[in-house]
Enzyme design. Sequence first.
Site, PDB file in Angstrom:
ATOM      1  CE  LYS A 111      -2.137  -6.067  11.446  1.00 19.48           C
ATOM      2  NZ  LYS A 111      -2.045  -4.705  11.013  1.00 19.48           N
ATOM      3  CE  LYS A 194      -4.771  -8.364   5.202  1.00 20.09           C
ATOM      4  NZ  LYS A 194      -5.000  -7.115   5.693  1.00 20.09           N
ATOM      5  CE  LYS A 197      -0.191   0.175   4.105  1.00 23.98           C
ATOM      6  NZ  LYS A 197      -1.176   0.396   5.148  1.00 23.98           N
TER       7      LYS A 197
HETATM    8  P1  AMP Z   1      -4.165  -0.853   5.413  1.00 17.06           P
HETATM    9  O1  AMP Z   1      -3.044  -1.043   4.479  1.00 17.06           O
HETATM   10  O2  AMP Z   1      -4.345  -2.011   6.336  1.00 17.06           O
HETATM   11  O3  AMP Z   1      -4.170   0.491   6.103  1.00 17.06           O
HETATM   12  O4  AMP Z   1      -5.448  -0.860   4.503  1.00 17.06           O
HETATM   13  C1  AMP Z   1      -5.899   0.246   3.763  1.00 17.06           C
HETATM   14  C2  AMP Z   1      -7.099  -0.158   2.945  1.00 17.06           C
HETATM   15  O5  AMP Z   1      -6.730  -1.127   1.952  1.00 17.06           O
HETATM   16  C3  AMP Z   1      -8.207  -0.805   3.770  1.00 17.06           C
HETATM   17  O6  AMP Z   1      -9.453  -0.385   3.249  1.00 17.06           O
HETATM   18  C4  AMP Z   1      -7.991  -2.277   3.535  1.00 17.06           C
HETATM   19  O7  AMP Z   1      -9.175  -3.020   3.696  1.00 17.06           O
HETATM   20  C5  AMP Z   1      -7.537  -2.291   2.088  1.00 17.06           C
HETATM   21  N1  AMP Z   1      -6.695  -3.464   1.800  1.00 17.06           N
HETATM   22  C6  AMP Z   1      -5.531  -3.801   2.417  1.00 17.06           C
HETATM   23  N2  AMP Z   1      -5.032  -4.938   1.904  1.00 17.06           N
HETATM   24  C7  AMP Z   1      -5.911  -5.337   0.950  1.00 17.06           C
HETATM   25  C8  AMP Z   1      -5.955  -6.454   0.051  1.00 17.06           C
HETATM   26  N3  AMP Z   1      -4.993  -7.375   0.039  1.00 17.06           N
HETATM   27  N4  AMP Z   1      -7.008  -6.550  -0.803  1.00 17.06           N
HETATM   28  C9  AMP Z   1      -7.981  -5.599  -0.799  1.00 17.06           C
HETATM   29  N5  AMP Z   1      -7.993  -4.542   0.014  1.00 17.06           N
HETATM   30  C10 AMP Z   1      -6.972  -4.399   0.881  1.00 17.06           C
END
Ligand code: AMP
Length: 330
Positions: A111, A194, A197
Amino acid sequence: MERVFSGIKPSGELHLGNYLGAIRNFVDLQNTAECIFSVVDLHALTVPQEPDDLHRRTLDIARLYVACGIDPAKATIFVQSHVSAHAELGWLLGCFTYFGELRRMTQFKEKSEGQVNVSSGLFTYPVLMAADILLYNADKVPVGEDQKQHLELTRDIAQRINNRFGEIFKVPEPYIPPKSAGGRIMSLDDPLRKMGKSEDPKGTIALLDPPDVIAKKIRSAVTDSGREVYYDEENKPAISNLMVIYSLCSGESLESIADRYGSTGYGVFKKDLADVVISALEPIQKRYQELTEPGRIEAVLEEGRRKAAAIADETLRTFQEKLGIVVPKA
Ligand code: AMP
Ligand code: TRP
């Protein structure tokens, strides 16, 4: 009863990766464990946010938690910044975390790469995450694979403090699905990245995308060379990712999907995949639309704040006393 803690940042729209990698497991765990789920707004602030967007998304994630099936009667849902112990413990834990440990975090490296002004909040992000988890003495932390390194650091910090001051913090266990079960859902646009968002709307299915948008994104999803549908992460990363999505949205095993679509070609498979994803998201979208009663989500968050603060304040106080801080009378 075991205790479970997890959180999601209000830094963008929730997507299928969040759901399949994390939220789906939150919903399962609420029946067998004491669950606490946070909207981690302080974590979102580690990168620039528009105030109006942050405000709207914070309430939106709480609403989506409920729409996805988290029952406020079973699980505690709250906003991180509503419980000031998170920021306070974050500071204290930072005094037990080494610069070198934080510098090694791959999420920080990714990041901050190429950015001119990197906030120190982005650097100490994993310390605040450790505070989130340790405040509740969580046994298990359901997250996607990308959070594994942060959880290892949380365990190291807890162990370091326990070794010095006695058993203060529970050392948490990660609860991470393997890649073939949703731990890392990849972008539809680039199966080596991956699903995330913000940066990649074409490759990301948002939980609130309308059916026609979902169908279009899946139709244009990148595929691998050849035309056979089978699971092979190395040589067929795009199709393998689509198969995982199909399997988790329908409940059908990867083997059975490969049997059925093995030789039908990608077109038929993708068309059915769109139907499967649309049907899986339909009840979530419907519940989300129904959650419009004014004040409903705010009331859930207030109840959650009260329950979370009672646990967190006590943990913080115990640690402060161990450290020798003169703790004021309540
Ligand atoms: P975040 O959107 O970064 O706050 O992530 C929220 C949750 O979603 C966390 O547990 C991440 O590890 C999971 N997560 C985010 N992106 C992915 C993805 N592409 N595949 C699986 N889990 C994800
Ligand atoms: N860092 C997590 C993510 O990016 C979000 C998070 C913050 C979290 N605090 C947490 C996850 C505590 C689990 C437990 O996805």
